[in-house]
Scaffold this motif. Structure first.
Motif, short mmCIF file in Angstrom:
data_model
loop_
_atom_site.label_atom_id
_atom_site.label_comp_id
_atom_site.label_asym_id
_atom_site.label_seq_id
_atom_site.Cartn_x
_atom_site.Cartn_y
_atom_site.Cartn_z
N CYS A 1 11.71 -0.62 -6.77
CA CYS A 1 10.51 -0.68 -7.61
C CYS A 1 9.96 -2.10 -7.72
CB CYS A 1 10.79 -0.11 -9.00
SG CYS A 1 11.87 -1.13 -10.00
N ARG A 2 10.79 -3.12 -7.53
CA ARG A 2 10.28 -4.50 -7.60
C ARG A 2 9.41 -4.84 -6.40
NH1 ARG A 2 15.94 -7.28 -8.37
NH2 ARG A 2 16.31 -5.67 -6.83
N GLU A 3 9.64 -4.18 -5.28
CA GLU A 3 8.84 -4.45 -4.09
C GLU A 3 7.72 -3.46 -3.90
OE1 GLU A 3 11.42 -4.68 -0.76
OE2 GLU A 3 12.53 -6.38 -1.55
N ALA A 4 7.98 -2.18 -4.16
CA ALA A 4 6.99 -1.15 -3.87
C ALA A 4 6.15 -0.76 -5.08
CB ALA A 4 7.69 0.09 -3.33
N GLY A 5 6.54 -1.18 -6.26
CA GLY A 5 5.80 -0.81 -7.45
C GLY A 5 6.57 0.19 -8.28
N PRO A 6 6.10 0.49 -9.48
CA PRO A 6 6.84 1.38 -10.38
C PRO A 6 6.89 2.82 -9.87
CG PRO A 6 4.73 0.77 -11.33
CD PRO A 6 4.89 -0.04 -10.08
N MET A 7 7.88 3.53 -10.34
CA MET A 7 8.06 4.92 -9.92
C MET A 7 6.89 5.79 -10.36
SD MET A 7 11.31 7.35 -10.46
CE MET A 7 11.33 9.02 -9.87
N SER A 8 6.28 5.46 -11.47
CA SER A 8 5.13 6.26 -11.94
C SER A 8 3.99 6.20 -10.94
CB SER A 8 4.68 5.77 -13.31
OG SER A 8 4.31 4.41 -13.26
N ASP B 1 19.02 6.19 -10.25
CA ASP B 1 19.36 5.06 -11.11
C ASP B 1 18.25 4.71 -12.09
OD1 ASP B 1 17.62 4.14 -9.25
OD2 ASP B 1 18.98 2.68 -8.35
N ASN B 2 17.68 5.72 -12.71
CA ASN B 2 16.64 5.56 -13.74
C ASN B 2 15.42 4.78 -13.26
OD1 ASN B 2 17.96 7.05 -15.66
ND2 ASN B 2 19.02 5.27 -16.50
N GLY B 3 15.04 4.93 -12.03
CA GLY B 3 13.80 4.35 -11.54
C GLY B 3 13.89 2.96 -10.96
N VAL B 4 15.08 2.37 -10.89
CA VAL B 4 15.21 1.06 -10.25
C VAL B 4 14.89 1.18 -8.77
CG1 VAL B 4 16.77 -0.85 -9.72
CG2 VAL B 4 16.87 0.26 -11.95
N THR B 5 15.44 2.22 -8.17
CA THR B 5 15.06 2.61 -6.81
C THR B 5 14.68 4.08 -6.86
OG1 THR B 5 17.31 3.20 -6.20
CG2 THR B 5 16.61 0.95 -5.70
N TYR B 6 13.83 4.48 -5.94
CA TYR B 6 13.47 5.91 -5.87
C TYR B 6 13.37 6.30 -4.41
CZ TYR B 6 8.90 3.56 -5.87
OH TYR B 6 7.86 2.71 -5.62
N SER B 7 13.70 7.55 -4.16
CA SER B 7 13.72 8.07 -2.79
C SER B 7 12.60 9.09 -2.62
CB SER B 7 15.06 8.74 -2.49
OG SER B 7 16.10 7.80 -2.64
N ALA C 1 0.87 -1.17 0.00
CA ALA C 1 0.00 0.00 0.00
C ALA C 1 0.91 1.22 0.00
CB ALA C 1 -0.91 -0.02 1.21
N LEU C 2 1.20 1.73 -1.19
CA LEU C 2 2.21 2.77 -1.35
C LEU C 2 1.81 4.08 -0.67
CD1 LEU C 2 4.96 3.11 -2.62
CD2 LEU C 2 3.86 3.80 -4.72
N THR C 3 0.57 4.45 -0.78
CA THR C 3 0.11 5.71 -0.17
C THR C 3 0.29 5.66 1.34
OG1 THR C 3 -1.48 5.99 -1.96
CG2 THR C 3 -1.81 7.32 0.00
N ASP C 4 -0.08 4.54 1.96
CA ASP C 4 0.07 4.40 3.41
C ASP C 4 1.54 4.40 3.81
OD1 ASP C 4 -2.67 4.27 3.70
OD2 ASP C 4 -2.71 2.08 3.59
#
Length: 105
Positions: free
Chosen positions: A62-69, A93-99, A44-47
């Motif tokens: 992004c593999r665990e939390a979902g895409p950056m978009s 790193d082009n969306g592989v991880t995002y902060s 639940a990304l919003t939470d």
């Protein structure tokens, strides 16, 4: 009588082949799930974003939390409801991880 027995044999044979097909499908599904560990995870990304303490930066995979978009959409909605830029998102790193940073006002 012979026709009834023949029909019963055909129906019985079809039900066995259907059962075998279902078993094979279930085994294939289990193999796919075992191969891709990220397939069944759902976050639940919003939470998760709302639970970031003020002034803290959290990095998501992004593999665990979902895409950056999806994360960008959540951040945009949360910022819009707050009326100011409460959360900031970026990647190195082009969306592989995002902060995501929870800004202090």
């Amino acid at each position: 009588m012979y026709i009834c027995i023949t029909i019963l044999r055909v129906l019985h044979c079809n039900s066995l082949s259907l059962t075998a097909k279902i078993r094979k499908f279930m085994q294939t599904t289990k193999k796919i799930t075992a191969q891709n560990q990220y397939l069944v995870r759902k976050v639940a990304l919003t939470d998760s974003i709302k639970n970031i303490p003020a002034g803290v930066t959290v990095t998501f995979d992004c593999r665990e939390a979902g895409p950056m978009s999806s994360a960008k959409s959540c951040v945009c909605r949360l910022n819009k409801s707050a009326g100011f830029e409460k959360y900031k998102i970026g990647t190195a790193d082009n969306g592989v991880t995002y902060s995501i940073t929870h800004n202090n006002k």
